[in-house]
Write a protein that holds these residues in place. Sequence first.
Motif, PDB file in Angstrom:
ATOM      1  N   ALA A  59     -19.124 -29.742   7.232  1.00  0.00           N
ATOM      2  CA  ALA A  59     -17.701 -29.973   6.942  1.00  0.00           C
ATOM      3  C   ALA A  59     -17.479 -30.486   5.523  1.00  0.00           C
ATOM      4  CB  ALA A  59     -17.113 -30.946   7.949  1.00  0.00           C
ATOM      5  N   GLY A  60     -18.400 -31.259   5.009  1.00  0.00           N
ATOM      6  CA  GLY A  60     -18.215 -31.842   3.677  1.00  0.00           C
ATOM      7  C   GLY A  60     -18.889 -31.067   2.565  1.00  0.00           C
ATOM      8  N   SER A  61     -19.300 -29.833   2.826  1.00  0.00           N
ATOM      9  CA  SER A  61     -20.026 -29.067   1.809  1.00  0.00           C
ATOM     10  C   SER A  61     -19.139 -28.755   0.620  1.00  0.00           C
ATOM     11  CB  SER A  61     -20.573 -27.772   2.413  1.00  0.00           C
ATOM     12  OG  SER A  61     -19.515 -26.912   2.776  1.00  0.00           O
ATOM     13  N   LYS A  62     -19.750 -28.654  -0.534  1.00  0.00           N
ATOM     14  CA  LYS A  62     -19.033 -28.418  -1.783  1.00  0.00           C
ATOM     15  C   LYS A  62     -19.193 -26.958  -2.219  1.00  0.00           C
ATOM     16  CE  LYS A  62     -17.935 -32.781  -2.275  1.00  0.00           C
ATOM     17  NZ  LYS A  62     -16.527 -33.206  -2.139  1.00  0.00           N
ATOM     18  N   PRO A  63     -18.273 -26.477  -3.067  1.00  0.00           N
ATOM     19  CA  PRO A  63     -18.455 -25.137  -3.643  1.00  0.00           C
ATOM     20  C   PRO A  63     -19.724 -25.075  -4.473  1.00  0.00           C
ATOM     21  CG  PRO A  63     -16.199 -25.929  -3.983  1.00  0.00           C
ATOM     22  CD  PRO A  63     -17.005 -27.092  -3.472  1.00  0.00           C
ATOM     23  N   LEU A  64     -20.178 -23.862  -4.747  1.00  0.00           N
ATOM     24  CA  LEU A  64     -21.332 -23.677  -5.613  1.00  0.00           C
ATOM     25  C   LEU A  64     -20.969 -24.058  -7.044  1.00  0.00           C
ATOM     26  CD1 LEU A  64     -22.481 -20.167  -4.313  1.00  0.00           C
ATOM     27  CD2 LEU A  64     -23.207 -22.421  -3.508  1.00  0.00           C
ATOM     28  N   LYS A  65     -21.973 -24.376  -7.836  1.00  0.00           N
ATOM     29  CA  LYS A  65     -21.736 -24.737  -9.230  1.00  0.00           C
ATOM     30  C   LYS A  65     -21.658 -23.483 -10.082  1.00  0.00           C
ATOM     31  CE  LYS A  65     -23.442 -27.613 -13.025  1.00  0.00           C
ATOM     32  NZ  LYS A  65     -24.509 -28.534 -13.495  1.00  0.00           N
ATOM     33  N   ASP A  66     -20.561 -23.321 -10.798  1.00  0.00           N
ATOM     34  CA  ASP A  66     -20.347 -22.161 -11.667  1.00  0.00           C
ATOM     35  C   ASP A  66     -21.333 -22.219 -12.838  1.00  0.00           C
ATOM     36  OD1 ASP A  66     -19.448 -20.219 -13.423  1.00  0.00           O
ATOM     37  OD2 ASP A  66     -17.335 -20.679 -13.168  1.00  0.00           O
ATOM     38  N   PRO A  67     -22.202 -21.202 -12.986  1.00  0.00           N
ATOM     39  CA  PRO A  67     -23.216 -21.243 -14.046  1.00  0.00           C
ATOM     40  C   PRO A  67     -22.791 -20.572 -15.345  1.00  0.00           C
ATOM     41  CG  PRO A  67     -23.669 -19.407 -12.609  1.00  0.00           C
ATOM     42  CD  PRO A  67     -22.393 -20.039 -12.091  1.00  0.00           C
ATOM     43  N   ILE A  68     -21.573 -20.015 -15.405  1.00  0.00           N
ATOM     44  CA  ILE A  68     -21.175 -19.201 -16.557  1.00  0.00           C
ATOM     45  C   ILE A  68     -20.700 -20.095 -17.703  1.00  0.00           C
ATOM     46  CG2 ILE A  68     -19.672 -17.351 -17.365  1.00  0.00           C
ATOM     47  CD1 ILE A  68     -21.783 -16.553 -15.223  1.00  0.00           C
ATOM     48  N   SER A  69     -21.281 -19.894 -18.879  1.00  0.00           N
ATOM     49  CA  SER A  69     -20.924 -20.695 -20.048  1.00  0.00           C
ATOM     50  C   SER A  69     -19.756 -20.061 -20.801  1.00  0.00           C
ATOM     51  CB  SER A  69     -22.114 -20.820 -20.995  1.00  0.00           C
ATOM     52  OG  SER A  69     -22.386 -19.573 -21.619  1.00  0.00           O
ATOM     53  N   PRO A  70     -18.987 -20.849 -21.550  1.00  0.00           N
ATOM     54  CA  PRO A  70     -17.930 -20.277 -22.386  1.00  0.00           C
ATOM     55  C   PRO A  70     -18.458 -19.231 -23.363  1.00  0.00           C
ATOM     56  CG  PRO A  70     -17.657 -22.655 -22.218  1.00  0.00           C
ATOM     57  CD  PRO A  70     -18.977 -22.335 -21.591  1.00  0.00           C
ATOM     58  N   ALA A  71     -19.671 -19.418 -23.867  1.00  0.00           N
ATOM     59  CA  ALA A  71     -20.249 -18.457 -24.815  1.00  0.00           C
ATOM     60  C   ALA A  71     -20.486 -17.102 -24.142  1.00  0.00           C
ATOM     61  CB  ALA A  71     -21.553 -18.998 -25.385  1.00  0.00           C
ATOM     62  N   THR A  72     -20.951 -17.121 -22.899  1.00  0.00           N
ATOM     63  CA  THR A  72     -21.157 -15.873 -22.160  1.00  0.00           C
ATOM     64  C   THR A  72     -19.837 -15.148 -21.971  1.00  0.00           C
ATOM     65  OG1 THR A  72     -23.098 -16.717 -20.993  1.00  0.00           O
ATOM     66  CG2 THR A  72     -21.931 -14.885 -19.973  1.00  0.00           C
ATOM     67  N   LEU A  73     -18.820 -15.881 -21.552  1.00  0.00           N
ATOM     68  CA  LEU A  73     -17.511 -15.278 -21.322  1.00  0.00           C
ATOM     69  C   LEU A  73     -16.938 -14.703 -22.615  1.00  0.00           C
ATOM     70  CD1 LEU A  73     -15.401 -14.705 -19.175  1.00  0.00           C
ATOM     71  CD2 LEU A  73     -14.386 -16.933 -19.645  1.00  0.00           C
ATOM     72  N   ALA A  74     -17.141 -15.387 -23.718  1.00  0.00           N
ATOM     73  CA  ALA A  74     -16.643 -14.899 -25.013  1.00  0.00           C
ATOM     74  C   ALA A  74     -17.329 -13.591 -25.396  1.00  0.00           C
ATOM     75  CB  ALA A  74     -16.879 -15.960 -26.088  1.00  0.00           C
ATOM     76  N   ARG A  75     -18.629 -13.496 -25.151  1.00  0.00           N
ATOM     77  CA  ARG A  75     -19.343 -12.254 -25.476  1.00  0.00           C
ATOM     78  C   ARG A  75     -18.897 -11.106 -24.580  1.00  0.00           C
ATOM     79  NH1 ARG A  75     -23.764 -15.943 -25.959  1.00  0.00           N
ATOM     80  NH2 ARG A  75     -24.458 -15.390 -23.843  1.00  0.00           N
ATOM     81  N   VAL A  76     -18.646 -11.391 -23.298  1.00  0.00           N
ATOM     82  CA  VAL A  76     -18.158 -10.355 -22.391  1.00  0.00           C
ATOM     83  C   VAL A  76     -16.817  -9.815 -22.865  1.00  0.00           C
ATOM     84  CG1 VAL A  76     -17.222  -9.964 -20.065  1.00  0.00           C
ATOM     85  CG2 VAL A  76     -19.421 -11.116 -20.340  1.00  0.00           C
ATOM     86  N   ARG A  77     -15.919 -10.703 -23.242  1.00  0.00           N
ATOM     87  CA  ARG A  77     -14.593 -10.278 -23.706  1.00  0.00           C
ATOM     88  C   ARG A  77     -14.708  -9.383 -24.940  1.00  0.00           C
ATOM     89  NH1 ARG A  77     -11.806 -16.294 -23.108  1.00  0.00           N
ATOM     90  NH2 ARG A  77     -10.922 -15.989 -21.017  1.00  0.00           N
TER      91      ARG A  77
END
Length: 420
Positions: free
Chosen positions: A19-37
């Motif tokens: 019941a108290g489980s947390k979401p997974l930790k997002d591993p994506i860095s801003p630098a990765t997202l910038a390169r994808v864009r």
Amino acid sequence: MDVKVFSDPRKPAYLNFDAGSKPLKDPISPATLARVRAYRHGRIKQKLVEHDCAAILVYDPLNIRYATDCSDMQIWTMHNPSRYALIFADGPTICFEYAQALHLAEGLPMVDEVRPCTSWFYFASGPRLTESAGKWADEIADLMRQHGGGNKRLAVDKIEPLGVDLLRARGFTLVEGQELTETARMIKSPDELELMGWTIKVCEAGMWRMRENSLPGKSENEVWAELHYENIRNGGEWIETRLLAIGERTYPWFKECSGHVGKEGDMLSFDTDLIGPYGYCADLSRAWTVGLVKPKPMQKELYAFALEQIMHNWSIIKPGMSFREFNDKSLRMPEEYHENRYGVALHGVGLCDEYPSVPTHVDMDKGKGYDGVFEPGMCLCVESCTGSKRAGETVKLEIQVVVTETGTERLDNFPFEDWV
């Protein structure tokens, strides 16, 4: 009842569904997202040059997302064409957004200008549709004159018939934009694969949650809801279909999930079609029995062929191989399975199901399908839909792979049943 999955050693240790489980930790860095864009925006501009087009006008919200990374009411705008973007080969990228949501595109690095959209579909315009459409066409024409360099070739992905007439009346040659966008999206960068991998991880967490809830007395809707829950709490976006069925409802395939309640030993099959974090797709299919009990002989037979089909077809994919050669070498289905066969042996995947689409040998041999070649960077989903009237049930299996310089690499990790 003792459900074996609760102690399944294959389940990743980091997954906890208390019941108290947390979401997974997002591993994506801003630098990765910038390169994808930057990569995706560059791919669109490259295709414009290749097709000798001054610009492309995109209405499909996934193409808007691919080119600009702007996401705004994507499901709503799939059937209410109000948002659009105009991307010039040698000029600005302009987003036309819902009037109260201009801020969603402002500040995005690939967007040079944001303007209020001119909506001219009938819900928004009513009897003033022609008037609104004329204003829209005048604005597009004016921008083409400013930034098109005299080139009047305009690619368009999706547009209502009136828009076609109005743009042609203003002297523009319209070019089929779906070829341009699909082939741009076809080749994934390493950073895109990182984003896709994160979506797959989220999807598989949802699949483990579904597995733990595949209990007698649970409805199809209740089990399906577990996938939605895990996707949304981890920043995912939507699921394109409702393809989960139990027992007799698995045959024929493509029944949408319902309130039907499963019994112990019924076959449960599903296809995720999940659009997860950052808009990438995890399109995976699995099947198991309700209660995770030992399968009946016919269920085991169906599962064995489905697994053999996707593993064989995956194993033969090579860069440079033509779709026709793949068809020739693909596993032949027994005639008993033809009627319930899937529409494709494999298809591309990115922000959703994408080019290419390669039919099974049954349809390819009947003259369907088209020519093409597998290229490094293509992501593919390899599928099997195995069921028959005799069995009365269907097993749906699907994996997600990427074509490399030397072969392929599987991207998903969710295990198959140890029935074969």
